[in-house]
Design a protein around this motif. Structure first.
Motif, PDB file in Angstrom:
ATOM      1  N   GLY A 154      -7.527 101.068  17.506  1.00 57.17           N
ATOM      2  CA  GLY A 154      -8.828 101.405  18.065  1.00 57.17           C
ATOM      3  C   GLY A 154      -9.992 101.365  17.101  1.00 57.17           C
ATOM      4  O   GLY A 154     -11.088 101.823  17.426  1.00 57.17           O
ATOM      5  N   SER A 155      -9.792 100.832  15.899  1.00 58.81           N
ATOM      6  CA  SER A 155     -10.898 100.697  14.946  1.00 58.81           C
ATOM      7  C   SER A 155     -10.632  99.490  14.053  1.00 58.81           C
ATOM      8  O   SER A 155      -9.476  99.046  13.915  1.00 58.81           O
ATOM      9  N   SER A 182       1.614  99.037  21.142  1.00 64.88           N
ATOM     10  CA  SER A 182       0.330  99.714  21.345  1.00 64.88           C
ATOM     11  C   SER A 182       0.166 100.801  20.297  1.00 64.88           C
ATOM     12  O   SER A 182       1.146 101.364  19.806  1.00 64.88           O
ATOM     13  N   THR A 183      -1.071 101.110  19.952  1.00 65.55           N
ATOM     14  CA  THR A 183      -1.401 102.040  18.859  1.00 65.55           C
ATOM     15  C   THR A 183      -0.525 101.748  17.639  1.00 65.55           C
ATOM     16  O   THR A 183       0.132 102.634  17.093  1.00 65.55           O
ATOM     17  N   SER A 201      -2.485 108.193  26.675  1.00 65.40           N
ATOM     18  CA  SER A 201      -3.667 108.111  27.528  1.00 65.40           C
ATOM     19  C   SER A 201      -3.704 109.202  28.589  1.00 65.40           C
ATOM     20  O   SER A 201      -4.740 109.418  29.225  1.00 65.40           O
ATOM     21  N   CYS A 212      -2.099  96.480  18.603  1.00 66.66           N
ATOM     22  CA  CYS A 212      -3.501  96.852  18.764  1.00 66.66           C
ATOM     23  C   CYS A 212      -3.777  98.184  18.084  1.00 66.66           C
ATOM     24  O   CYS A 212      -2.878  98.964  17.792  1.00 66.66           O
ATOM     25  N   ASN A 237      -8.481  94.873  18.132  1.00 69.48           N
ATOM     26  CA  ASN A 237      -9.085  96.142  18.520  1.00 69.48           C
ATOM     27  C   ASN A 237      -9.172  96.170  20.044  1.00 69.48           C
ATOM     28  O   ASN A 237      -9.936  95.417  20.640  1.00 69.48           O
ATOM     29  N   TYR A 238      -8.382  97.042  20.659  1.00 69.04           N
ATOM     30  CA  TYR A 238      -8.332  97.062  22.121  1.00 69.04           C
ATOM     31  C   TYR A 238      -9.643  97.541  22.754  1.00 69.04           C
ATOM     32  O   TYR A 238      -9.868  97.339  23.953  1.00 69.04           O
ATOM     33  N   LYS A 239     -10.524  98.150  21.940  1.00 68.85           N
ATOM     34  CA  LYS A 239     -11.814  98.574  22.460  1.00 68.85           C
ATOM     35  C   LYS A 239     -12.803  97.410  22.545  1.00 68.85           C
ATOM     36  O   LYS A 239     -13.830  97.505  23.228  1.00 68.85           O
ATOM     37  N   LYS A 240     -12.486  96.334  21.834  1.00 67.68           N
ATOM     38  CA  LYS A 240     -13.384  95.180  21.802  1.00 67.68           C
ATOM     39  C   LYS A 240     -12.792  93.932  22.440  1.00 67.68           C
ATOM     40  O   LYS A 240     -13.522  93.005  22.782  1.00 67.68           O
ATOM     41  N   GLN A 241     -11.483  93.863  22.556  1.00 64.92           N
ATOM     42  CA  GLN A 241     -10.827  92.693  23.114  1.00 64.92           C
ATOM     43  C   GLN A 241      -9.897  93.101  24.249  1.00 64.92           C
ATOM     44  O   GLN A 241      -9.275  94.173  24.203  1.00 64.92           O
ATOM     45  N   ASP A 242      -9.787  92.265  25.247  1.00 62.64           N
ATOM     46  CA  ASP A 242      -8.982  92.566  26.425  1.00 62.64           C
ATOM     47  C   ASP A 242      -7.494  92.379  26.137  1.00 62.64           C
ATOM     48  O   ASP A 242      -7.069  91.302  25.665  1.00 62.64           O
TER      49      ASP A 242
END
Length: 332
Positions: free
Chosen positions: A177-178, A151-152, A243, A175, A195-200
């Motif tokens: 975030g941009s 992650s990140t 988070s 993943c 991109n975790y903001k666009k894909q699950d």
């Protein structure tokens, strides 16, 4: 010599949410230091070359920093004066405090025989890189052909884990975030970057056969989701809880997937780098990472400024994911 300017970032207060520059952190230009006469008490005085901006500074605001005192972090400096025989004037050092150190136990002389930019010792060869390298080597128990999810992954810690895993023949999913960070993940060889903001997250991991190793930098809901995608006998390495750094204890996410640690025979390790180093050593961190750099197998991306006051903005940016690389303040 008369006192000279010694601009400083001052810690004021620990907010429940994101720190506000100018309120919780302030930049002071009126601080001075008498270089020739500052008492050293057996320590050293350094001139700052570069400072690293790291997310762990946010955590330290909650338990370490005292109001109206300087924010201390990780930096590179050159020694101007020394009262300790282990350190010589002109030595370049990495230190946990930026300016004056009486407690020299945490200070490390940098040889830099490879001739790398000094800023490398704030990134992939710095505390973040060492955290990634030692944590991965100590706890991942990685085997060639396994799948690791990071992650990140575009941050310094995450990207070092990604590249260390690729060097050992693992399949890497990561993943960010941009879209620009996703492109960086692809540049460093990540097999599945998204991109975790666009894909699950759960969908991506299940489509790719699940996860043997999860390097967790974020905690919270993401950790709960990934536990549902872990393969049997998987290993989870908890390095950070990004988070939940800026929420109150009552707002933290309660993990509903912990029963899967039993059902799937998962191993979960959290670690603090100082404790891991004391227990395992550094797994030849510097020499091995320098070798990977020279082979083109360890890359990094930095975001720099020459203005100390920008450190406050850079800290906020990395807390909310708005940074585009490792934040550094680099002085001429």
């Amino acid at each position: 010599m008369s006192p000279v300017p010694n601009p400083t970032i001052i810690f004021v207060s620990n907010p429940p949410g994101i720190p506000v520059p100018g309120e919780d952190l302030i930049y002071r230009q009126d601080v001075t230091i008498d270089i020739n006469n500052e008492p050293l008490s057996g320590g050293i005085l350094t001139k700052t070359i570069a400072l690293g901006i790291d997310v762990y500074l946010r955590n330290r605001m909650g338990y370490e920093y005292k109001p109206n005192t300087p924010v201390l972090g990780n930096g590179i400096g050159v020694i101007l004066r020394s009262e300790n025989p282990k350190f010589r004037v002109g030595d370049y050092v990495q230190a946990s405090s930026y300016l004056l150190s009486e407690a020299v136990g945490s200070v490390r002389v940098l040889k830099n025989n490879a001739g790398l930019p000094w800023t490398a010792y704030l990134g992939v060869l710095g505390l973040a890189g060492e955290t990634a390298w030692v944590g991965y080597k100590a706890y991942a128990e990685a085997k060639k052909g396994e799948t690791v999810y990071v992650s990140t992954g575009a941050g310094t810690v995450g990207s070092v884990v990604c590249q260390a895993a690729k060097a050992e023949g693992l399949r890497v999913i990561a993943c960010a975030g941009s879209e620009s960070k996703v492109e960086f993940l692809k540049e460093i060889g990540v097999d599945v970057a998204f991109n975790y903001k666009k894909q699950d997250i759960g969908t991506i991991l299940k489509e790719n056969g699940g996860v043997d190793i999860y390097w967790d930098n974020v905690g919270g809901k993401a950790l709960e989701t990934v536990m549902g995608c872990m393969n049997k006998y998987g290993r989870i390495v908890i390095c950070g809880f990004a988070s939940e750094w800026n929420v109150t204890p009552t707002e933290r996410h309660g993990n509903k997937s912990l029963i899967l640690a039993l059902a799937k025979n998962l191993t979960i390790n959290g670690f603090v780098i100082s404790d891991a180093l004391a227990k395992f050593g550094d797994f030849n961190f510097e020499s091995e990472v320098i070798k990977l750099i020279e082979e083109g197998k360890m890359k990094s991306r930095n975001e720099t400024s020459d203005k100390l006051e920008d450190a406050m903005r850079m800290l906020v940016d990395c807390l909310v994911g708005a940074n585009e690389g490792k934040g550094m303040i680099v002085f001429s």
